[in-house]
Design an enzyme around this catalytic site. Structure first.
Site, PDB file in Angstrom:
ATOM      1  N   THR A 315      29.587   5.808  -3.965  1.00 21.23           N
ATOM      2  CA  THR A 315      30.912   6.159  -4.494  1.00 21.23           C
ATOM      3  C   THR A 315      32.006   5.839  -3.484  1.00 21.23           C
ATOM      4  OG1 THR A 315      29.951   7.939  -5.839  1.00 21.23           O
ATOM      5  CG2 THR A 315      32.327   8.028  -5.442  1.00 21.23           C
ATOM      6  N   TRP A 318      32.345   2.106  -3.356  1.00 24.21           N
ATOM      7  CA  TRP A 318      32.969   1.577  -4.569  1.00 24.21           C
ATOM      8  C   TRP A 318      34.485   1.582  -4.433  1.00 24.21           C
ATOM      9  CZ3 TRP A 318      36.508   3.340  -8.096  1.00 24.21           C
ATOM     10  CH2 TRP A 318      36.627   2.622  -9.293  1.00 24.21           C
ATOM     11  N   HIS A 319      35.010   2.595  -3.769  1.00 26.69           N
ATOM     12  CA  HIS A 319      36.460   2.705  -3.639  1.00 26.69           C
ATOM     13  C   HIS A 319      37.036   1.740  -2.615  1.00 26.69           C
ATOM     14  CE1 HIS A 319      35.942   6.479  -5.906  1.00 26.69           C
ATOM     15  NE2 HIS A 319      37.217   6.342  -6.211  1.00 26.69           N
ATOM     16  N   GLY A 320      36.237   1.255  -1.698  1.00 30.11           N
ATOM     17  CA  GLY A 320      36.786   0.307  -0.735  1.00 30.11           C
ATOM     18  C   GLY A 320      35.816  -0.069   0.358  1.00 30.11           C
ATOM     19  N   PHE A 462      41.173  -1.200  -5.994  1.00 30.31           N
ATOM     20  CA  PHE A 462      39.736  -0.990  -6.062  1.00 30.31           C
ATOM     21  C   PHE A 462      39.090  -1.895  -7.096  1.00 30.31           C
ATOM     22  CE2 PHE A 462      41.439   3.435  -5.148  1.00 30.31           C
ATOM     23  CZ  PHE A 462      41.477   3.199  -3.803  1.00 30.31           C
TER      24      PHE A 462
END
Length: 462
Positions: A315, A318-320, A462
């Site tokens: 997670t 996934w955001h960066g 993102f």
């Protein structure tokens, strides 16, 4: 192209809706696909080709998987996952991986590609993967036709920043949908409210965050640092919730029901509850396609903790592609694992303490999320507890000035982050005075857009 732009509001959307409403129903998917590709190409004239390639590859993969030949379906699924996540890795994570590898390598160095990130690639990749997994699990007895699948992937209301829509949520509407005046009106209202959240709340409170950051993360008094943390917490909330409401409103106007992505997350009593309410469709994706297949919480606490570690590491990434996002994900892993162990039940029994716990911790986690430079991040966190490595530039005098300047805005942010305003809206939305207020929100938002500068949605990166 931004939803909160003159180009979208007064050029693209009116022309698109006019064509969409006038064409016969059987051609609406073609209009939706064409308009969505045009919408995407306006911001990504080259990467639209990557999106089109992804549509062809994954439509073919889904077709082969649905033929039900077990070994073939499994192999096709694996190859399609390699393709989708491979593309995501190259564009989003290659340079991050190269940076780490080159730190340890002495001779052969991994090349840094310095590719720009295609808009929405994290969102449409996850959406496509959910479709392929559901095909493999046998959720579909018949394959989607090509135009319906392509329209599902590219649907412009949620293409670049979600929500992450499962095909089952739009499958029937892809085949047949009636556009009713009441639904268009309801969609326009939701869109206008979302636009107001973005332009009148998120953008305005974001100026305070930017001002404080410009002073330097190591130069803030504790009061200033906490003020900045709360400002960013409201900025990202109304920025992303505003986008999600606009997406939902546009979906209604097009005849679709786009899933809810927020459920008043700031009223949570635990971090676990916060993540059941924030970015609901992302949490659902990780739960259904990662956490539960790994075993979920069915195999004892150690295995549950391991599964949580995997999910929250992914997670964060996934955001960066940055170490701060890794730390952000790990922070949530530790907090949620502690709550799973029993702390969460205690919090639920102590409602006031639970709310205070969330109110204090969530702004801290948002600082880990927002500040990508690790040294600056630690300086900011030190400032929040009164540790300073340099002189304080923003002290009590400046804080009081910001309180006077932004105090009313903070009150609005607090009120609208509760459930009461939207409950009142749903109850009285047909009343003339509510329609007048929504119209005023739209007009004031347009004024701010025309007099201010472009301010992209935070989740666009993102």
């Amino acid at each position: 192209m931004l939803f909160s732009s003159v180009e979208f509001l007064f050029r693209f959307l009116p022309v698109f809706m006019l064509i969409y409403l006038l064409v016969p129903e059987k051609y609406r998917n073609i209009v939706l696909l064409s308009g969505s590709l045009l919408f995407y190409a306006a911001g990504e004239p080259y990467y639209v080709l990557l999106l089109i390639l992804s549509i062809f590859v994954n439509y073919g993969a889904g077709k082969l998987i649905l033929e039900k030949k077990k070994n073939t379906a499994k192999n096709v699924l694996i190859l399609s996952l390699i393709y989708n996540f491979g593309m995501l890795f190259v564009f989003k994570y290659w340079d991050f991986a190269a940076e780490i590898a080159n730190y340890f390598l002495t001779e052969e160095k991994m090349p840094v590609l310095a590719l720009s990130l295609p808009l929405g690639i994290s969102f449409y990749t996850f959406q496509i993967v959910s479709y392929l997994f559901d095909c493999y699990r046998g959720k579909w007895k018949e394959k989607a036709d090509f135009v319906s699948f392509a329209a599902y992937v590219t649907m412009f209301p949620q293409l670049v920043a979600g929500p992450i829509v499962k095909y089952e949520e739009v499958a029937e509407r892809m085949k047949e949908r009636k556009i009713r005046a009441k639904a268009v009106e309801s969609g326009l209202k939701l869109f206008s409210i979302g636009l107001g959240f973005k332009v009148l709340l998120a953008n305005q409170i974001g100026t305070l965050w930017n001002t404080l950051m410009s002073a330097g993360p190591g130069n803030l008094s504790p009061a200033a640092a906490w003020m900045g943390a709360f400002a960013y917490s409201f900025q990202i909330y109304f920025d992303f919730w505003g986008y999600s409401l606009m997406a939902k409103g546009l979906g209604k106007m097009l005849g679709f029901r786009i899933p809810r992505n927020f459920n008043d997350p700031y009223k949570s009593k635990s971090i676990s509850e916060f993540w059941r309410r924030w970015h609901i469709t992302l949490g659902r994706w990780f739960r259904e396609y990662i956490y539960i297949p790994l075993g979920g919480n069915r195999k004892g606490f150690f295995r549950t903790a391991l599964n949580l570690f995997i999910v929250w590491s992914l997670t964060g990434l996934w955001h960066g592609a940055s170490f701060n996002f890794v730390l952000w994900g790990l922070a949530f892993f530790l907090l949620i694992a502690a709550e799973k162990k029993g702390f969460g039940k205690w919090l639920e029994s102590k409602k006031v303490i639970g709310h205070l716990y969330v109110i204090v911790l969530i702004p801290v986690t948002w600082m880990i999320f927002a500040i990508t430079d690790i040294q600056q991040l630690f300086r900011y966190l030190q400032n929040m507890v009164g540790i300073h490595a340099s002189n304080v530039i923003v002290g009590s005098e400046q804080v009081m000035r910001y309180v006077k300047e932004y105090g009313v805005l903070f009150i609005f942010c607090i009120v609208f982050s509760t459930s009461y305003p939207m409950e009142l809206y749903r109850k009285y939305k047909q009343k003339w005075y509510v329609i007048a207020v929504v119209t005023a929100i739209f007009c004031f938002s347009v004024y701010e857009i025309m007099t201010g500068s472009d301010n992209p949605f935070l989740y666009f990166r993102f």
